[in-house]
Motif scaffolding. Structure first.
Motif, PDB file in Angstrom:
ATOM      1  N   HIS A 126       0.721  -1.215   0.113  1.00 17.35           N
ATOM      2  CA  HIS A 126      -0.003   0.090  -0.039  1.00 17.35           C
ATOM      3  C   HIS A 126       0.828   1.200  -0.050  1.00 17.35           C
ATOM      4  O   HIS A 126       0.687   2.274  -0.682  1.00 17.35           O
ATOM      5  CB  HIS A 126      -0.817  -0.020   1.227  1.00 17.35           C
ATOM      6  N   TYR A 127       1.953   1.312   0.772  1.00 16.87           N
ATOM      7  CA  TYR A 127       2.806   2.401   0.657  1.00 16.87           C
ATOM      8  C   TYR A 127       4.312   1.932   0.729  1.00 16.87           C
ATOM      9  O   TYR A 127       4.610   0.784   1.297  1.00 16.87           O
ATOM     10  CB  TYR A 127       2.697   3.048   2.130  1.00 16.87           C
ATOM     11  N   LEU A 138       7.428   9.294   0.924  1.00 17.14           N
ATOM     12  CA  LEU A 138       6.350   8.408   0.933  1.00 17.14           C
ATOM     13  C   LEU A 138       5.694   8.303  -0.559  1.00 17.14           C
ATOM     14  O   LEU A 138       5.419   9.493  -1.016  1.00 17.14           O
ATOM     15  CB  LEU A 138       5.261   8.490   2.208  1.00 17.14           C
ATOM     16  N   ASP A 169       2.245   6.083  -2.737  1.00 17.40           N
ATOM     17  CA  ASP A 169       1.573   5.049  -2.518  1.00 17.40           C
ATOM     18  C   ASP A 169       1.663   3.987  -3.464  1.00 17.40           C
ATOM     19  O   ASP A 169       2.622   3.726  -4.207  1.00 17.40           O
ATOM     20  CB  ASP A 169       0.049   5.870  -2.752  1.00 17.40           C
ATOM     21  N   ARG A 170       0.685   3.005  -3.685  1.00 11.44           N
ATOM     22  CA  ARG A 170       0.915   1.575  -4.120  1.00 11.44           C
ATOM     23  C   ARG A 170       1.130   2.011  -5.761  1.00 11.44           C
ATOM     24  O   ARG A 170       1.553   0.930  -6.467  1.00 11.44           O
ATOM     25  CB  ARG A 170      -0.131   0.731  -3.774  1.00 11.44           C
ATOM     26  N   SER A 212       3.555  10.933  -2.321  1.00 13.03           N
ATOM     27  CA  SER A 212       2.370  11.336  -1.392  1.00 13.03           C
ATOM     28  C   SER A 212       2.925  12.430  -0.512  1.00 13.03           C
ATOM     29  O   SER A 212       2.113  13.372  -0.485  1.00 13.03           O
ATOM     30  CB  SER A 212       2.143  10.140  -0.397  1.00 13.03           C
ATOM     31  N   GLY A 239       1.034   1.551   7.358  1.00 13.22           N
ATOM     32  CA  GLY A 239       1.251   2.761   6.839  1.00 13.22           C
ATOM     33  C   GLY A 239       1.180   3.999   7.482  1.00 13.22           C
ATOM     34  O   GLY A 239       1.197   5.151   7.117  1.00 13.22           O
TER      35      GLY A 239
END
Length: 163
Positions: free
Chosen positions: A6-7, A19, A21-22, A27, A45
């Motif tokens: 997911h992260y 960071l 995202d998938r 982010s 996450g």
């Protein structure tokens, strides 16, 4: 990286923590001001810990807000958040293992006789393994209030042969 991707978190010598995202989309980014040596995400996450060569351990939330930083005596080389998200283990080149709760309060501080270059927290969050450049591996086992040293000497190393 979180379970199920997911992260993904990253840090490096450009002084930034990232960071994604998938989908690989950015982010957030934070610049602590010095080389980021290690990052770790909670399994959900929701939080990211970072170790830096500015002698600090950082904790950020999912939106990139810095929640706190914790000052140590030398470079922080490795950090890991426990899988149950109850603590952060950090190894420093001041020879110490630092164990902090998620509020940044110190739960323990253990001298390992040399720079800490690696550590790992067990899947059940009960044990921390630490490797130091003193040539020893340390195992710390958690009870309800603290960690206790299980193994911390060179007895596991093969004896050098003389010729």
């Amino acid at each position: 990286m979180t379970p199920y991707d997911h992260y993904v978190a990253a840090g490096g010598s450009n002084y930034n923590v990232y960071l994604f995202d998938r989908k690989g989309e950015f982010s957030w980014m934070h610049n602590p001001g010095y080389w980021v040596s290690s990052v770790s995400l909670t399994t959900s996450g929701s939080h990211l810990a970072a170790g830096s060569f500015d002698d600090k351990i950082y904790l950020f939330n999912l939106t990139g807000t810095k929640l706190w930083d914790y000052q140590v005596k030398d470079d922080v080389y490795v950090v890991e958040i426990s899988s149950d998200s109850s603590f952060i283990a950090a190894g420093s080149w001041d020879d110490n293992l630092y164990v902090l709760n998620m509020d940044g309060e110190e739960l323990g501080n253990y001298n390992c006789g040399g720079n800490i270059n690696s550590l790992d927290v067990s899947r059940d969050s009960s044990t921390i393994a630490v490797g130091s450049d003193a040539g020893a591996v340390y195992l710390f086992e958690r009870n309800s209030t603290a960690f206790a040293l299980l193994l911390g000497d060179e007895s596991f190393l093969p004896k050098e042969s003389t010729r």
